[in-house]
Structure formats: C-alpha cells, structure tokens
Design a protein around this motif. Structure first.
Motif, PDB file in Angstrom:
ATOM      1  N   UNK A 175      25.820  -5.542  12.132  1.00 23.42           N
ATOM      2  CA  UNK A 175      26.782  -6.052  10.816  1.00 23.42           C
ATOM      3  C   UNK A 175      26.366  -5.488   9.785  1.00 23.42           C
ATOM      4  N   UNK A 176      27.108  -5.769   8.605  1.00 20.69           N
ATOM      5  CA  UNK A 176      26.741  -5.282   7.283  1.00 20.69           C
ATOM      6  C   UNK A 176      25.446  -5.382   6.810  1.00 20.69           C
ATOM      7  N   UNK A 177      24.538  -6.379   6.891  1.00 22.68           N
ATOM      8  CA  UNK A 177      23.542  -6.694   6.219  1.00 22.68           C
ATOM      9  C   UNK A 177      22.420  -5.735   6.738  1.00 22.68           C
ATOM     10  N   UNK A 178      22.549  -5.211   7.757  1.00 20.31           N
ATOM     11  CA  UNK A 178      21.544  -3.988   8.576  1.00 20.31           C
ATOM     12  C   UNK A 178      21.582  -2.804   7.632  1.00 20.31           C
ATOM     13  N   UNK A 179      22.945  -2.485   6.994  1.00 23.16           N
ATOM     14  CA  UNK A 179      22.844  -1.310   6.218  1.00 23.16           C
ATOM     15  C   UNK A 179      22.033  -1.540   5.121  1.00 23.16           C
ATOM     16  N   UNK A 180      22.194  -2.539   4.459  1.00 23.75           N
ATOM     17  CA  UNK A 180      21.321  -3.055   3.356  1.00 23.75           C
ATOM     18  C   UNK A 180      19.829  -3.029   3.497  1.00 23.75           C
ATOM     19  N   UNK A 181      19.452  -3.481   4.561  1.00 21.65           N
ATOM     20  CA  UNK A 181      18.077  -3.593   5.053  1.00 21.65           C
ATOM     21  C   UNK A 181      17.725  -2.002   5.245  1.00 21.65           C
ATOM     22  N   UNK A 182      18.447  -1.311   5.857  1.00 25.37           N
ATOM     23  CA  UNK A 182      17.987  -0.012   5.914  1.00 25.37           C
ATOM     24  C   UNK A 182      17.810   0.904   4.783  1.00 25.37           C
ATOM     25  N   UNK A 183      18.875   0.642   3.649  1.00 23.21           N
ATOM     26  CA  UNK A 183      18.848   1.037   2.397  1.00 23.21           C
ATOM     27  C   UNK A 183      17.605   0.615   1.605  1.00 23.21           C
ATOM     28  N   UNK A 184      16.992  -0.504   2.115  1.00 24.89           N
ATOM     29  CA  UNK A 184      15.819  -0.939   1.386  1.00 24.89           C
ATOM     30  C   UNK A 184      14.427  -0.266   2.067  1.00 24.89           C
ATOM     31  N   UNK A 185      14.514  -0.355   3.138  1.00 23.70           N
ATOM     32  CA  UNK A 185      13.496  -0.060   4.113  1.00 23.70           C
ATOM     33  C   UNK A 185      13.084   1.567   3.978  1.00 23.70           C
ATOM     34  N   UNK A 186      14.093   2.528   3.926  1.00 24.96           N
ATOM     35  CA  UNK A 186      14.001   3.886   3.803  1.00 24.96           C
ATOM     36  C   UNK A 186      13.008   4.248   2.465  1.00 24.96           C
ATOM     37  N   UNK A 187      13.457   3.809   1.284  1.00 24.62           N
ATOM     38  CA  UNK A 187      12.611   4.309   0.155  1.00 24.62           C
ATOM     39  C   UNK A 187      11.341   3.564  -0.032  1.00 24.62           C
ATOM     40  N   UNK A 188      11.248   2.433   0.805  1.00 23.79           N
ATOM     41  CA  UNK A 188       9.828   1.514   0.671  1.00 23.79           C
ATOM     42  C   UNK A 188       8.960   2.311   1.613  1.00 23.79           C
ATOM     43  N   UNK A 189       9.428   2.931   2.746  1.00 27.68           N
ATOM     44  CA  UNK A 189       8.611   3.711   3.369  1.00 27.68           C
ATOM     45  C   UNK A 189       8.112   5.091   2.901  1.00 27.68           C
ATOM     46  N   UNK A 190       9.009   5.510   2.092  1.00 26.09           N
ATOM     47  CA  UNK A 190       8.536   6.708   1.223  1.00 26.09           C
ATOM     48  C   UNK A 190       7.705   6.504   0.202  1.00 26.09           C
ATOM     49  N   UNK A 191       7.651   5.349  -0.162  1.00 26.25           N
ATOM     50  CA  UNK A 191       6.634   4.964  -1.529  1.00 26.25           C
ATOM     51  C   UNK A 191       5.327   5.347  -1.371  1.00 26.25           C
ATOM     52  N   UNK A 192       4.579   5.174  -0.273  1.00 31.78           N
ATOM     53  CA  UNK A 192       3.215   5.380  -0.129  1.00 31.78           C
ATOM     54  C   UNK A 192       3.174   6.761  -0.311  1.00 31.78           C
ATOM     55  N   UNK A 193       3.663   7.807   0.393  1.00 31.89           N
ATOM     56  CA  UNK A 193       3.869   9.128   0.100  1.00 31.89           C
ATOM     57  C   UNK A 193       4.106   9.682  -1.272  1.00 31.89           C
ATOM     58  N   UNK A 194       4.786   8.925  -2.121  1.00 32.99           N
ATOM     59  CA  UNK A 194       5.150   9.117  -3.358  1.00 32.99           C
ATOM     60  C   UNK A 194       3.967   9.038  -4.331  1.00 32.99           C
ATOM     61  N   UNK A 195       3.405   7.743  -4.037  1.00 32.30           N
ATOM     62  CA  UNK A 195       2.068   7.613  -4.770  1.00 32.30           C
ATOM     63  C   UNK A 195       0.987   8.577  -4.393  1.00 32.30           C
ATOM     64  N   UNK A 196       1.123   8.761  -3.250  1.00 31.83           N
ATOM     65  CA  UNK A 196      -0.221   9.784  -2.730  1.00 31.83           C
ATOM     66  C   UNK A 196       0.100  11.073  -3.417  1.00 31.83           C
ATOM     67  N   UNK A 197       1.360  11.881  -3.271  1.00 35.81           N
ATOM     68  CA  UNK A 197       1.504  13.127  -3.396  1.00 35.81           C
ATOM     69  C   UNK A 197       2.331  13.647  -4.902  1.00 35.81           C
ATOM     70  N   UNK A 198       3.138  12.528  -5.339  1.00 38.98           N
ATOM     71  CA  UNK A 198       3.851  13.020  -6.354  1.00 38.98           C
ATOM     72  C   UNK A 198       2.967  12.976  -7.699  1.00 38.98           C
ATOM     73  N   UNK A 199       3.072  14.010  -8.417  1.00 38.64           N
ATOM     74  CA  UNK A 199       2.218  14.457  -9.712  1.00 38.64           C
ATOM     75  C   UNK A 199       2.799  13.926 -10.774  1.00 38.64           C
ATOM     76  N   UNK A 200       2.153  13.709 -11.997  1.00 44.77           N
ATOM     77  CA  UNK A 200       2.640  13.691 -13.380  1.00 44.77           C
ATOM     78  C   UNK A 200       2.847  14.893 -13.934  1.00 44.77           C
ATOM     79  N   UNK A 201       3.970  14.983 -14.817  1.00 45.08           N
ATOM     80  CA  UNK A 201       4.268  16.339 -15.386  1.00 45.08           C
ATOM     81  C   UNK A 201       3.419  16.660 -16.475  1.00 45.08           C
ATOM     82  N   UNK A 202       2.941  17.930 -16.243  1.00 43.21           N
ATOM     83  CA  UNK A 202       1.817  18.594 -17.032  1.00 43.21           C
ATOM     84  C   UNK A 202       2.546  18.824 -18.584  1.00 43.21           C
ATOM     85  N   UNK A 203       3.542  19.056 -18.754  1.00 40.75           N
ATOM     86  CA  UNK A 203       4.055  19.064 -20.020  1.00 40.75           C
ATOM     87  C   UNK A 203       3.956  17.765 -20.448  1.00 40.75           C
TER      88      UNK A 203
END
Length: 447
Positions: A175-203
């Motif tokens: 059903x349609x709700x599963x696509x919205x769930x997937x659209x939320x799960x994917x970025x939330x799974x990426x979030x820990x990696x971003x927190x660990x690896x994404x740097x702040x701009x040097x400039x």
C-alpha cells in the motif's frame, strides 16, 4: 614577527581532489537522492490515496500544495541558520526532519493530517538541498566546482526515478503508506553516518573565528600539515558591509543586483520546468496523441536534463559559468519555441523536447553551482537557500499558469511561444547581474 598565512580557499583550489573530498560528495549525493525520492513520491502514490480515501483530485490539491509551500519555507528559513550555526548542524537537522515527518505521514488518517505532515516534511526537504550545495561548494576546488555540484544534483533525478520503480513493486503488496515509511527510514538510517563523517565547512570555521588548531585538524584529511605558527584566512569571508549578516546582507551594497538577478533567473527557470513537466502530457493528449505517447514524450524532457546537467557543469569549469548558463537558457527557449512550430505527430517533437530538457534543466542545475560563489561565506548559505526558496514560487506559478493557458483553449504553438518568454527572461536576468566582490578574513592559531 608575522605568522605565515594560509588562505584555505586558495589551498583547496590548488590541490587535487582527495578521497576525503570524494566521500563528502558521496554523502551529499545520498542526501540529495533521498530528498528526490521523498519529494517525488506523492505523485506515484496519489492514485492509491484517492482510491482508498475516495476523495476528489480537488481535495488532494492541498496535500500537493502543502509540500511545495514547505519546500519554499524550508529553503528560506535554513539559510540564515546555516550561516549562524554551521552547514553541518543544519543539514543534520534537515535530514532528521524530513525523515521523521515522512514516517509520520504514513500514519495519516485524513487529507488534512497528511497535508500538515507533508508541509513539515517539506521544511526538511527544502533545507537539505541548498545546504548540501553550500557545503560541497566550500570543500571542492573551484576548477571542478561546476561539474561536482551538478554531479551531486544527479542524485535528485536518481531518487525521483527510484520512487517510480519502487512504487511499482511496493504499492500492490503493502500500500501507499509503505512508500512514505521507506522515504522516512532511508534518511534516518543515513543520519548516524552523517553525524560521524560529515564535516563542517573550513571556510565557515575561519569566518566564525574558530580556533586555528581546529581548522588545521579539519584540513589534515585533505593532506594539510600546519605548525603552530600558521594563520588561516579565507577569501570571501567578509561582506562589503561588515555590519550586515544573513538576509540583510543579500540587500547590502554590492549584492542587491546579484540577489535580484539570481532570484529572477531561478524563478523563471522553475516556472518553465514545472509548467512543462506538469502540463505537457495534457497538452499533447489534447492535441490528439494517446496518453501513453504523451507520457513518453514528457519523460524525454527529464532524460535530456540528466545529460544537460553534466555537460553544463563540465562547461562551467572551462568557460565563464554565467555565459554557459545564459546560453543554455537561450538555447532552451529556442527549442521550446520550435516545439510549438511542429505538429504533434512530427518525428521532431521527441528530439526537440529532449533538447529543451537538456538545455533548461542543465541551466537550472548549473545555477545551483554558480550561486554560492557569488556571496561571501558569512551569508553564502542564506544567498543560495533564498534563491531556491524564491524560485519555488516560480514552480507554483508555472503550475497555475499551465492550467490557465489550457483553460483558454489556446493553440499549441501559442502556448509554447508563451513558454519561451520566461526562458529568455531567465537569461537576461542572469546576464544583468554583476559579480560579487569579497574580502578575506584571518585567524591565527590560538585565537
């Protein structure tokens, strides 16, 4: 005795790309891909929602409009916060925002609940893209910036296309709700990696007066080796009127014409893109072609855009970026006008739509790579995000204008003659804007 100065902008520009910088590009690409997936998913699930809730298309309109308004608001709000708090922090919040509210959207029980949740999702989506652009622009060499930023934007098209394929598989099963769930799960799974690896701009750190030891540490993964006598400066950290920051800086002396030029160009470009992608299938169908053929021809506009994005970005790094973008808009206008001169059953219709997408989408994405360099670091994110935010109103205008033109019963060539005008105006608006001038700021170790 003066400490030797290191201009971090010149230092990054003078060096080859490192694996660290490619990793930053990869992280931003992932964010933009999930952004594209979530932004496009409503179009794929709309028929299922209409059927399940037994509501009219008119009743579904506020849901679609809410997301668009959220995108504009997110872009407008995020820039000043990014210039004050940092690109990294705002990006993390934006990804968390569109992830959480996409998940909650799948639990909506009424159209108004879904509209409210899609507005909140749009806030995160609208904030993510301009901040990815600013962060990546400040980490890559200027000689490759156009190509690399436009390469990042390929992720948006990939995410949008992925939404279609995934929807075809998931909708019949969950059903349609599963696509919205997937659209939320994917970025939330990426979030820990971003927190660990994404740097702040040097400039950004230089402009904010961060301790030089922290800046030296941030440059180390890119091959930087600095001692205790190093001082760090960055071109473009101080605006011409140093007392003005944030949105006020966009209208300060030396930047007002740049701001209005970018806003006008982006507004006109999105007006053409949204009008074409939203109403071209209906226009072609009304002219006598089957809806399947109309859908295929419209898809050529997006397909051409993928190639145009890369070529325009490549050319921007070798020729004047402003000239490349303006010429692409003019060529796109010529293609749009030519579409109106051929019949709907002409073999030229498909190639002309492909070329129009190549030029206009390429120019529009190139503008995202061009804009950050036009502002100093202290309100660079504000400049880029406000350009995207104001441009969203062009998208809304394009959607409304398309319905108006079709309701008037105008012939196809007249409609496309009207469509060519904003593309020409986009080129004129860009050509009328001056280049910005910025001054460096400095910080020494232990400051």
């Amino acid at each position: 005795m003066n400490n030797p100065s290191v201009d971090v902008r010149q230092w990054i520009d003078s060096r080859p790309m490192t694996r660290y910088q490619w990793a930053i590009l990869g992280l931003c690409f992932c964010i933009v891909t999930f952004d594209g997936f979530d932004a496009a998913i409503m179009g794929f699930i709309a028929p299922a929602i209409l059927q399940e809730w037994t509501i009219s298309k008119a009743a579904f309109g506020p849901i679609m409009a809410a997301a668009m308004i959220g995108l504009a608001a997110g872009a407008l709000l995020s820039g000043p916060y990014s210039d004050r708090l940092g690109r990294r922090r705002v990006l993390l919040v934006s990804v968390a925002t569109f992830g959480v509210f996409s998940l909650l959207s799948g639990l909506a029980q009424t159209p108004w609940q879904l509209a409210a949740l899609r507005f909140l999702t749009g806030l995160g989506l609208g904030a993510a893209m301009p901040n990815c652009t600013t962060l990546l622009s400040e980490f890559v060499p200027a000689r490759m910036r156009g190509f690399l930023v436009t390469l990042m934007f390929m992720g948006f098209g990939l995410g949008s296309a992925m939404g279609g394929f995934v929807s075809a598989w998931m909708l019949p099963h969950w059903g349609w709700a599963s696509l919205l769930f997937l659209g939320g799960v994917l970025p939330l799974l990426l979030l820990p990696l971003l927190y660990w690896a994404l740097p702040e701009s040097v400039e950004f750190m230089v402009g904010k007066g961060e301790p030089a030891a922290r800046i030296a540490k941030a440059l180390r993964p890119m091959g930087g080796h600095f001692d205790s006598t190093s001082r760090f400066i960055a071109q473009g950290n101080q605006p011409q009127e140093s007392e003005k920051r944030g949105v006020a800086g966009l209208f300060s002396s030396g930047y007002l014409r740049i701001t209005l030029s970018l806003w006008g160009t982006y507004f006109m470009g999105l007006l053409v893109i949204y009008l074409l992608t939203g109403w071209l299938p209906t226009l072609i169908k009304d002219a006598g072609l089957p809806i399947e053929r109309a859908a295929v021809i419209t898809a050529l506009f997006q397909l051409g855009g993928l190639a145009g994005i890369l070529l325009v970005g490549y050319a921007m790094d070798r020729i004047s970026p402003r000239a490349v973008i303006a010429l692409a808009y003019v060529a796109g206008a010529a293609c749009v006008l030519a579409i109106g001169l051929v019949s709907v059953d002409s073999v030229l219709l498909g190639p002309l739509v492909l070329l129009a997408g190549f030029c206009i989408n390429g120019a529009q994405t190139g503008l995202n790579a061009y804009a950050p360099a036009q502002y100093p670091t202290l309100f660079r994110a504000t400049g880029g995000s406000w350009m995207l935010g104001m441009g969203r109103f062009g998208g809304i205008a394009g959607s409304l204008l398309g319905g108006t033109l079709l309701s008037l019963g105008l012939p196809m060539n007249t409609v496309f003659a009207v469509l060519g005008v904003p593309a020409i105006l986009a080129a004129i608006a860009l050509a009328s804007g001056p280049r910005s001038q910025a001054r460096p700021s400095a910080i020494s170790l232990g400051h």
